[in-house]
Design a protein around this motif. Sequence first.
Motif, PDB file in Angstrom:
ATOM      1  N   THR A 147       0.788  -1.105  -0.002  1.00 33.98           N
ATOM      2  CA  THR A 147       0.182  -0.048  -0.123  1.00 33.98           C
ATOM      3  C   THR A 147       1.022   1.209   0.092  1.00 33.98           C
ATOM      4  OG1 THR A 147      -1.680  -1.232   1.118  1.00 33.98           O
ATOM      5  CG2 THR A 147      -1.827   1.125   1.215  1.00 33.98           C
ATOM      6  N   VAL A 148       1.759   1.278   0.818  1.00 37.19           N
ATOM      7  CA  VAL A 148       3.024   2.452   1.113  1.00 37.19           C
ATOM      8  C   VAL A 148       3.384   2.594  -0.352  1.00 37.19           C
ATOM      9  CG1 VAL A 148       4.801   3.377   2.097  1.00 37.19           C
ATOM     10  CG2 VAL A 148       2.900   2.279   3.331  1.00 37.19           C
ATOM     11  N   VAL A 149       4.114   1.563  -0.915  1.00 34.61           N
ATOM     12  CA  VAL A 149       4.837   1.866  -2.089  1.00 34.61           C
ATOM     13  C   VAL A 149       3.870   2.103  -3.484  1.00 34.61           C
ATOM     14  CG1 VAL A 149       6.008   0.233  -3.872  1.00 34.61           C
ATOM     15  CG2 VAL A 149       6.636   0.104  -1.601  1.00 34.61           C
ATOM     16  N   GLY A 150       2.645   1.577  -3.394  1.00 32.38           N
ATOM     17  CA  GLY A 150       1.895   1.950  -4.237  1.00 32.38           C
ATOM     18  C   GLY A 150       1.259   3.511  -4.316  1.00 32.38           C
ATOM     19  N   PHE A 151       1.084   3.975  -3.190  1.00 33.66           N
ATOM     20  CA  PHE A 151       0.871   5.354  -2.795  1.00 33.66           C
ATOM     21  C   PHE A 151       1.968   6.323  -3.446  1.00 33.66           C
ATOM     22  CE2 PHE A 151       0.383   8.959   0.035  1.00 33.66           C
ATOM     23  CZ  PHE A 151      -0.951   9.577  -0.472  1.00 33.66           C
ATOM     24  N   LEU A 152       3.003   5.731  -2.907  1.00 33.97           N
ATOM     25  CA  LEU A 152       4.414   6.581  -3.264  1.00 33.97           C
ATOM     26  C   LEU A 152       4.455   6.597  -4.909  1.00 33.97           C
ATOM     27  CD1 LEU A 152       6.959   5.732  -0.599  1.00 33.97           C
ATOM     28  CD2 LEU A 152       5.585   7.878  -0.795  1.00 33.97           C
ATOM     29  N   VAL A 153       4.269   5.289  -5.408  1.00 35.54           N
ATOM     30  CA  VAL A 153       4.285   5.363  -7.103  1.00 35.54           C
ATOM     31  C   VAL A 153       3.242   6.221  -7.551  1.00 35.54           C
ATOM     32  CG1 VAL A 153       3.893   3.961  -9.050  1.00 35.54           C
ATOM     33  CG2 VAL A 153       5.352   2.956  -7.115  1.00 35.54           C
ATOM     34  N   LEU A 154       2.016   6.443  -7.090  1.00 36.87           N
ATOM     35  CA  LEU A 154       1.021   7.253  -7.602  1.00 36.87           C
ATOM     36  C   LEU A 154       1.413   8.741  -7.377  1.00 36.87           C
ATOM     37  CD1 LEU A 154      -1.847   7.740  -8.693  1.00 36.87           C
ATOM     38  CD2 LEU A 154      -2.735   7.682  -6.327  1.00 36.87           C
ATOM     39  N   LEU A 155       1.993   9.114  -6.207  1.00 36.46           N
ATOM     40  CA  LEU A 155       2.471  10.431  -5.988  1.00 36.46           C
ATOM     41  C   LEU A 155       3.441  10.901  -6.996  1.00 36.46           C
ATOM     42  CD1 LEU A 155       2.327  10.871  -1.989  1.00 36.46           C
ATOM     43  CD2 LEU A 155       0.737  11.740  -3.725  1.00 36.46           C
ATOM     44  N   ALA A 156       4.495  10.091  -7.073  1.00 33.73           N
ATOM     45  CA  ALA A 156       5.445  10.328  -8.104  1.00 33.73           C
ATOM     46  C   ALA A 156       5.003  10.443  -9.638  1.00 33.73           C
ATOM     47  CB  ALA A 156       6.573   9.142  -7.982  1.00 33.73           C
ATOM     48  N   PHE A 157       4.148   9.872  -9.871  1.00 38.63           N
ATOM     49  CA  PHE A 157       3.542  10.025 -11.063  1.00 38.63           C
ATOM     50  C   PHE A 157       2.794  11.162 -11.331  1.00 38.63           C
ATOM     51  CE2 PHE A 157      -0.451   9.417 -13.639  1.00 38.63           C
ATOM     52  CZ  PHE A 157      -0.012   9.650 -14.916  1.00 38.63           C
ATOM     53  N   LEU A 158       1.928  11.275 -10.278  1.00 36.73           N
ATOM     54  CA  LEU A 158       1.241  12.784 -10.461  1.00 36.73           C
ATOM     55  C   LEU A 158       1.893  13.879 -10.347  1.00 36.73           C
ATOM     56  CD1 LEU A 158      -1.748  11.715  -8.099  1.00 36.73           C
ATOM     57  CD2 LEU A 158      -1.570  11.937 -10.595  1.00 36.73           C
ATOM     58  N   TRP A 159       3.187  13.802  -9.666  1.00 35.59           N
ATOM     59  CA  TRP A 159       4.034  15.159  -9.496  1.00 35.59           C
ATOM     60  C   TRP A 159       4.852  15.241 -10.782  1.00 35.59           C
ATOM     61  CZ3 TRP A 159       9.334  14.980 -10.161  1.00 35.59           C
ATOM     62  CH2 TRP A 159      10.168  16.166  -9.870  1.00 35.59           C
ATOM     63  N   LEU A 160       5.242  14.161 -11.429  1.00 37.64           N
ATOM     64  CA  LEU A 160       5.936  14.051 -12.721  1.00 37.64           C
ATOM     65  C   LEU A 160       4.961  14.731 -13.678  1.00 37.64           C
ATOM     66  CD1 LEU A 160       8.798  13.655 -13.989  1.00 37.64           C
ATOM     67  CD2 LEU A 160       8.194  11.401 -14.506  1.00 37.64           C
ATOM     68  N   TRP A 161       3.661  14.132 -13.813  1.00 36.94           N
ATOM     69  CA  TRP A 161       2.821  14.473 -15.056  1.00 36.94           C
ATOM     70  C   TRP A 161       2.501  16.107 -14.729  1.00 36.94           C
ATOM     71  CZ3 TRP A 161      -3.079  13.071 -15.019  1.00 36.94           C
ATOM     72  CH2 TRP A 161      -3.488  13.246 -16.212  1.00 36.94           C
ATOM     73  N   GLN A 162       2.310  16.584 -13.766  1.00 39.83           N
ATOM     74  CA  GLN A 162       1.928  17.874 -13.646  1.00 39.83           C
ATOM     75  C   GLN A 162       3.320  18.832 -13.995  1.00 39.83           C
ATOM     76  OE1 GLN A 162       2.812  20.426 -11.269  1.00 39.83           O
ATOM     77  NE2 GLN A 162       4.369  19.387 -10.124  1.00 39.83           N
ATOM     78  N   ARG A 163       4.293  18.282 -13.703  1.00 46.89           N
ATOM     79  CA  ARG A 163       5.530  19.022 -14.069  1.00 46.89           C
ATOM     80  C   ARG A 163       5.771  19.100 -15.697  1.00 46.89           C
ATOM     81  NH1 ARG A 163      10.227  19.722 -10.604  1.00 46.89           N
ATOM     82  NH2 ARG A 163      10.858  21.040 -12.450  1.00 46.89           N
ATOM     83  N   LEU A 164       5.489  17.806 -16.083  1.00 45.89           N
ATOM     84  CA  LEU A 164       5.683  17.842 -17.664  1.00 45.89           C
ATOM     85  C   LEU A 164       4.447  18.589 -18.587  1.00 45.89           C
ATOM     86  CD1 LEU A 164       6.645  14.020 -18.168  1.00 45.89           C
ATOM     87  CD2 LEU A 164       8.174  16.344 -17.903  1.00 45.89           C
ATOM     88  N   LEU A 165       3.250  18.408 -17.686  1.00 47.19           N
ATOM     89  CA  LEU A 165       2.386  19.525 -18.340  1.00 47.19           C
ATOM     90  C   LEU A 165       2.381  20.803 -18.321  1.00 47.19           C
ATOM     91  CD1 LEU A 165      -1.237  17.802 -17.233  1.00 47.19           C
ATOM     92  CD2 LEU A 165      -0.518  17.984 -19.714  1.00 47.19           C
ATOM     93  N   ARG A 166       2.994  21.175 -17.265  1.00 48.27           N
ATOM     94  CA  ARG A 166       3.508  22.630 -17.242  1.00 48.27           C
ATOM     95  C   ARG A 166       4.601  23.084 -18.137  1.00 48.27           C
ATOM     96  NH1 ARG A 166       5.023  23.734 -11.047  1.00 48.27           N
ATOM     97  NH2 ARG A 166       3.108  23.319 -10.223  1.00 48.27           N
ATOM     98  N   GLU A 167       5.403  22.073 -18.614  1.00 44.51           N
ATOM     99  CA  GLU A 167       6.606  22.254 -19.462  1.00 44.51           C
ATOM    100  C   GLU A 167       5.816  22.226 -20.924  1.00 44.51           C
ATOM    101  OE1 GLU A 167       9.970  23.534 -20.448  1.00 44.51           O
ATOM    102  OE2 GLU A 167       9.486  22.645 -18.227  1.00 44.51           O
ATOM    103  N   ALA A 168       4.810  21.398 -21.195  1.00 48.42           N
ATOM    104  CA  ALA A 168       4.138  21.367 -22.486  1.00 48.42           C
ATOM    105  C   ALA A 168       3.344  22.643 -22.667  1.00 48.42           C
ATOM    106  CB  ALA A 168       3.184  19.942 -22.400  1.00 48.42           C
ATOM    107  N   MET A 169       2.963  23.303 -21.602  1.00 49.55           N
ATOM    108  CA  MET A 169       2.178  24.672 -21.589  1.00 49.55           C
ATOM    109  C   MET A 169       3.095  25.704 -22.066  1.00 49.55           C
ATOM    110  SD  MET A 169      -0.827  24.446 -18.912  1.00 49.55           S
ATOM    111  CE  MET A 169      -0.078  23.587 -17.654  1.00 49.55           C
ATOM    112  N   ALA A 170       4.263  25.733 -21.727  1.00 48.58           N
ATOM    113  CA  ALA A 170       5.146  26.876 -21.939  1.00 48.58           C
ATOM    114  C   ALA A 170       5.569  27.325 -23.376  1.00 48.58           C
ATOM    115  CB  ALA A 170       6.629  26.443 -21.268  1.00 48.58           C
TER     116      ALA A 170
END
Length: 170
Positions: A147-170
Motif C-alpha cells: 500500500t505504501v509503495v503503491g501510494f508513493l508510486v502514484l504520488l511520483a507519477f502525479l508529480w511528474l505528470w503535472q511538471r511535464l504538463l507545465r512544460e508542455a504549456m510553456a
Amino acid sequence: MAVTTDILKTWRRPGAVFRPRLAQATEPGALAVLMGACFLIFVSQWPALSRQAYLAQIAAEQVGTPPDQVPQLQALIGINLFVLMFMAPLIFYAIAWLSGVVLRAFGRPVAPLGARMALFWALLATAPLMLFQGLIAGFVGPGPALTVVGFLVLLAFLWLWQRLLREAMA
C-alpha cells in the motif's frame, strides 16, 4: 539520447529532458513511448500474477477443486497482456485528451500532442517504480508495504505528470 538515461534524468530535471523530446515529438513517437510504458507495466504485473496463480492452486488442492477450474498463470498473463497492451493505451489517450480539455477550460491551453507526450512520458518514467511495486506485490503480497509503495508510486507519477504538463504549456 538513450531512453533509459532520459528516464533517470527526468527525475532530476524533468523540464530539461522533456523539452527536446517534445520539440521532436511525433504521433508515432508518442505511441511508441506509450507502448513502451504499457509493456513495462505489463511486465511489472508478472510477480503478483505468479503469486496469485500459486496461491489459487494451493487453495484449490486443499478444497479439492478440479485443476481445470483453477486460474493458470498463462491465462492470467494473457488477460493482462490484452488489457495493458490493447485496452490501456485507449484509456490513456482518453485521459490525455481529457487533461487537455480541462486545461483549456481553465485558460491554460496545451497542444494535444503536448498533453499526450506529458502523460505518456510520465508513465514511462514511472514504470521502473512500478516494476519495484510489482516485486513487492509478488514477494510480500498485499499489506502495508504494498500500500505504501503503491501510494508513493502514484504520488511520483502525479508529480511528474503535472511538471511535464507545465512544460508542455510553456
